[in-house]
Design a protein around this motif. Structure first.
Motif, mmCIF file in Angstrom:
data_model
loop_
_atom_site.group_PDB
_atom_site.id
_atom_site.type_symbol
_atom_site.label_atom_id
_atom_site.label_comp_id
_atom_site.label_asym_id
_atom_site.label_seq_id
_atom_site.Cartn_x
_atom_site.Cartn_y
_atom_site.Cartn_z
ATOM 1 N N ASP A 257 13.176 -28.736 7.581
ATOM 2 C CA ASP A 257 13.497 -29.530 6.390
ATOM 3 C C ASP A 257 13.207 -28.755 5.118
ATOM 4 O OD1 ASP A 257 12.348 -32.672 7.853
ATOM 5 O OD2 ASP A 257 14.228 -31.547 8.061
ATOM 6 N N PHE A 258 12.099 -28.015 5.112
ATOM 7 C CA PHE A 258 11.737 -27.238 3.914
ATOM 8 C C PHE A 258 12.759 -26.124 3.646
ATOM 9 C CE2 PHE A 258 9.918 -23.647 1.905
ATOM 10 C CZ PHE A 258 9.676 -22.664 2.852
ATOM 11 N N GLN A 260 15.922 -26.116 4.709
ATOM 12 C CA GLN A 260 17.176 -26.787 4.333
ATOM 13 C C GLN A 260 17.128 -27.243 2.887
ATOM 14 O OE1 GLN A 260 19.757 -26.848 6.181
ATOM 15 N NE2 GLN A 260 21.115 -28.213 5.047
ATOM 16 N N THR A 261 15.977 -27.673 2.430
ATOM 17 C CA THR A 261 15.840 -28.071 1.030
ATOM 18 C C THR A 261 16.034 -26.881 0.102
ATOM 19 O OG1 THR A 261 14.315 -29.826 1.664
ATOM 20 C CG2 THR A 261 14.299 -29.165 -0.630
ATOM 21 N N LEU A 262 15.513 -25.711 0.469
ATOM 22 C CA LEU A 262 15.727 -24.510 -0.338
ATOM 23 C C LEU A 262 17.214 -24.195 -0.472
ATOM 24 C CD1 LEU A 262 12.951 -21.977 0.746
ATOM 25 C CD2 LEU A 262 13.076 -23.296 -1.351
ATOM 26 N N LEU A 263 17.955 -24.329 0.633
ATOM 27 C CA LEU A 263 19.382 -24.026 0.585
ATOM 28 C C LEU A 263 20.148 -25.033 -0.254
ATOM 29 C CD1 LEU A 263 19.940 -23.022 4.339
ATOM 30 C CD2 LEU A 263 19.617 -21.510 2.381
ATOM 31 N N LEU A 264 19.804 -26.320 -0.120
ATOM 32 C CA LEU A 264 20.491 -27.346 -0.911
ATOM 33 C C LEU A 264 20.095 -27.292 -2.375
ATOM 34 C CD1 LEU A 264 20.328 -30.406 1.511
ATOM 35 C CD2 LEU A 264 22.278 -28.930 1.044
ATOM 36 N N TYR A 265 18.849 -26.925 -2.644
ATOM 37 C CA TYR A 265 18.394 -26.859 -4.031
ATOM 38 C C TYR A 265 19.121 -25.758 -4.796
ATOM 39 C CZ TYR A 265 15.066 -27.215 -7.887
ATOM 40 O OH TYR A 265 14.493 -27.409 -9.117
ATOM 41 N N GLY A 266 19.383 -24.646 -4.129
ATOM 42 C CA GLY A 266 20.117 -23.553 -4.757
ATOM 43 C C GLY A 266 19.198 -22.575 -5.474
ATOM 44 N N GLY A 267 19.536 -21.285 -5.354
ATOM 45 C CA GLY A 267 18.775 -20.261 -6.038
ATOM 46 C C GLY A 267 17.671 -19.641 -5.221
ATOM 47 N N TYR A 268 17.493 -20.064 -3.956
ATOM 48 C CA TYR A 268 16.431 -19.539 -3.104
ATOM 49 C C TYR A 268 16.981 -19.140 -1.732
ATOM 50 C CZ TYR A 268 13.393 -21.459 -6.670
ATOM 51 O OH TYR A 268 12.777 -21.738 -7.868
ATOM 52 N N ASN A 269 18.224 -18.678 -1.695
ATOM 53 C CA ASN A 269 18.842 -18.312 -0.425
ATOM 54 C C ASN A 269 18.215 -17.064 0.171
ATOM 55 O OD1 ASN A 269 20.570 -20.479 -0.795
ATOM 56 N ND2 ASN A 269 22.149 -19.249 -1.770
ATOM 57 N N GLU A 270 17.813 -16.096 -0.679
ATOM 58 C CA GLU A 270 17.246 -14.857 -0.161
ATOM 59 C C GLU A 270 15.922 -15.126 0.550
ATOM 60 O OE1 GLU A 270 20.392 -12.527 -1.158
ATOM 61 O OE2 GLU A 270 18.579 -11.904 -0.117
ATOM 62 N N THR A 385 7.830 -31.318 -1.516
ATOM 63 C CA THR A 385 6.457 -31.805 -1.335
ATOM 64 C C THR A 385 6.501 -32.935 -0.319
ATOM 65 O OG1 THR A 385 6.778 -33.268 -3.241
ATOM 66 C CG2 THR A 385 5.609 -31.197 -3.635
ATOM 67 N N ASP A 386 6.006 -32.671 0.889
ATOM 68 C CA ASP A 386 6.007 -33.696 1.922
ATOM 69 C C ASP A 386 4.603 -34.010 2.423
ATOM 70 O OD1 ASP A 386 5.445 -31.387 3.303
ATOM 71 O OD2 ASP A 386 6.719 -31.863 5.016
ATOM 72 N N ARG A 388 2.490 -31.858 3.638
ATOM 73 C CA ARG A 388 2.030 -30.739 4.466
ATOM 74 C C ARG A 388 2.436 -29.403 3.855
ATOM 75 N NH1 ARG A 388 -1.740 -32.818 7.141
ATOM 76 N NH2 ARG A 388 -1.766 -30.915 8.366
ATOM 77 N N ILE A 389 3.666 -29.301 3.360
ATOM 78 C CA ILE A 389 4.191 -28.082 2.756
ATOM 79 C C ILE A 389 4.583 -28.388 1.320
ATOM 80 C CG2 ILE A 389 5.955 -26.285 2.885
ATOM 81 C CD1 ILE A 389 6.177 -26.787 5.839
ATOM 82 N N SER A 390 4.108 -27.566 0.397
ATOM 83 C CA SER A 390 4.467 -27.678 -1.008
ATOM 84 C C SER A 390 5.122 -26.369 -1.440
ATOM 85 C CB SER A 390 3.227 -27.955 -1.866
ATOM 86 O OG SER A 390 3.533 -27.876 -3.246
ATOM 87 N N VAL A 391 6.271 -26.464 -2.108
ATOM 88 C CA VAL A 391 7.024 -25.289 -2.535
ATOM 89 C C VAL A 391 7.108 -25.298 -4.056
ATOM 90 C CG1 VAL A 391 9.180 -24.017 -2.337
ATOM 91 C CG2 VAL A 391 8.347 -25.334 -0.399
ATOM 92 N N GLN A 392 6.643 -24.209 -4.670
ATOM 93 C CA GLN A 392 6.662 -24.046 -6.123
ATOM 94 C C GLN A 392 7.473 -22.794 -6.453
ATOM 95 O OE1 GLN A 392 5.227 -26.483 -7.849
ATOM 96 N NE2 GLN A 392 4.376 -27.397 -5.990
#
Length: 455
Positions: A257-258, A260-270, A385-386, A388-392
């Motif tokens: 899920d984390f 997949q969220t990066l891909l849908l959010y855009g700008g973090y494909n690498e 932010t779920d 367990r995992i937080s992405v900044q």
């Protein structure tokens, strides 16, 4: 006779010229400026829009940087502008949707929304249901159903190069609505308080039986680096937690899920590509989350990842070392990190790239990681932010200090032997307070020089 004939011809020509002057001349429409001409005339429909009662729409046009595009459209021919009333854009608009439109990252969505209200022709409104012109192309590229435009003030402003019709509410194209729904579904991920891992015996690395219920928010029994060390598994079964009928943490599902969220959010494909294809960190993160640990990922965006050189990624283990340095074994949000740096000035977070730590400080109203040229700002907070995992999101890649450089503040300094300047040099002895008191007591009865420890 020749003079007489010439005189009669001159009289006839004068009478014909007088008759032409008395006839009314046909009205000619004012010339439109050519395509690409700089600026518009003072009688243009765009100037009338800026000075009309539709001030909210005019402000959005200026914020969306659309004046030049509308000038080019007016230069090509007449246009029709459907202008919503100010109340529809101010009080009646959903606050979340308005916030979505005004975010800088959603500039294209705002431009599509505004161009959806501009028709590249002069159209008479309202349109009856029997009319064959039920839809009309717009400058946004999506057709508009004219019957859906609730016209309240037809022909509110009429100019030679266009007309403005007042409408009741805002018209939202399907592409903008879908983009807002995707963004709202990502923002709706609520932060869940983490549940503690089961109690582990540090001697055997096994669960204690029976394991008492862990309090809400309790930390795991072992540090996260012990969980990553090779050896017996910390937990033979997933840690109990929410999300399934057996109340187990599905770490691999949360990592999916984390990503997949990066891909849908855009700008973090690498970053997502390196996690999945270049390293085994995604599997490692899933195992840690399944065992009850929490992680905060400092995610560099695609522009930051593009600045990495081939030499920095070609050495064996370099991608893992770099990404381990961006993972903090704590659950931190943008608010918690900013409050910490505001209160303490400088905060040093442990990373999975032992023994190095990443330093955070407050700068320009945000959180700044690292120092010098290798620093990065937190500019895209709380992407995921779920609990367990937080992405900044950060705008640069943090490189771990060199192993042999000795510049890392977290690395322990090398122990050096005392310098010897001569054969008689003796190391200086350190005396504690107890020995100092004993020497003073012995000095009362005998000479202190007789004791080597008191010299």
């Amino acid at each position: 006779m020749g003079l007489r004939a010439l005189f009669l011809l001159s009289l006839a020509a004068a009478a014909l010229a007088a008759e032409q002057q008395q006839q009314p001349q046909p009205q000619r429409p004012p010339a439109l400026p050519p395509a690409g001409a700089p600026g518009v005339s003072s009688n243009s429909v765009l100037v009338a829009l800026l000075d009309s009662r539709y001030t909210e729409l005019a402000e959005l046009v200026e914020k969306a940087l659309l004046l030049q595009a509308l000038e080019d459209a007016v230069g090509r021919g007449s246009v029709t502008i459907l202008a919503p009333r100010n109340e529809a854009l101010d009080r009646d608009l959903d606050p979340d949707f308005r916030r979505f439109l005004l975010e800088p990252r959603n500039l294209r969505a705002l431009q599509s929304l505004l161009l959806f209200h501009v028709l590249p022709a002069r159209v008479r409104l309202p349109v009856s249901s029997s009319s064959s012109l039920l839809t009309h192309p717009t400058l946004a590229g999506e057709p508009l159903e004219l019957a859906a435009a609730a016209v309240t003030r037809p022909d509110a402003v009429v100019r030679p190069d266009g007309v403005i019709h007042g409408i009741e509410c805002l018209l939202v194209p399907r592409s903008v609505q879908e983009a807002f729904n995707r963004r709202r579904s990502l923002a709706a991920i609520s932060a869940v308080l983490p549940t503690g891992a089961p109690e582990v015996d540090p001697r055997t690395h096994r669960l204690k039986k029976p394991a008492p219920p862990a309090p809400l928010g309790a930390a795991p029994a072992l540090p996260v680096w012990d969980a990553m060390a090779p050896g017996p598994s910390i937990a033979p079964a997933p840690a109990p937690g929410p999300g399934s009928g057996k109340h187990h943490f599905d770490g691999h599902g949360q990592v999916k899920d984390f990503i997949q969220t990066l891909l849908l959010y855009g700008g973090y494909n690498e970053l997502a590509d390196i996690l999945v294809n270049l390293t085994s960190l995604a599997t490692e993160m899933g195992r840690l989350v399944s065992e009850g640990y929490v992680l905060t990922v400092l995610a560099p965006n695609d522009e930051a990842m593009a600045r990495l050189t081939t030499d920095q990624l070609s050495e064996p283990g370099s991608p893992e070392d770099i990404l381990y340095y961006h993972m903090i074994p704590e659950y931190q949000t943008e608010e918690s990190m900013y409050n910490a740096v505001r209160r303490f000035g400088k905060v040093r977070y442990d990373t999975l790239r032992l023994p190095h730590k990443v330093t955070a400080r407050e700068a320009d109203g945000s959180v700044k990681f690292g120092a010098g040229e290798g620093s990065a700002y937190l500019f895209d907070p709380d992407i995921y932010t779920d609990g367990r995992i937080s992405v900044q999101g950060i705008d640069a890649v943090l490189l771990p200090p060199a192993e042999d450089g000795g510049k890392s503040p977290a690395a322990s300094p090398a122990r050096r032997a005392p310098a010897v300047t001569g054969a008689t040099a003796q190391p200086k002895l350190r005396r504690g307070k107890l020995l100092e008191g004993a020497c003073r007591f012995m000095g009362v009865f005998v000479r202190r020089s007789r004791f080597a420890s008191c010299q």
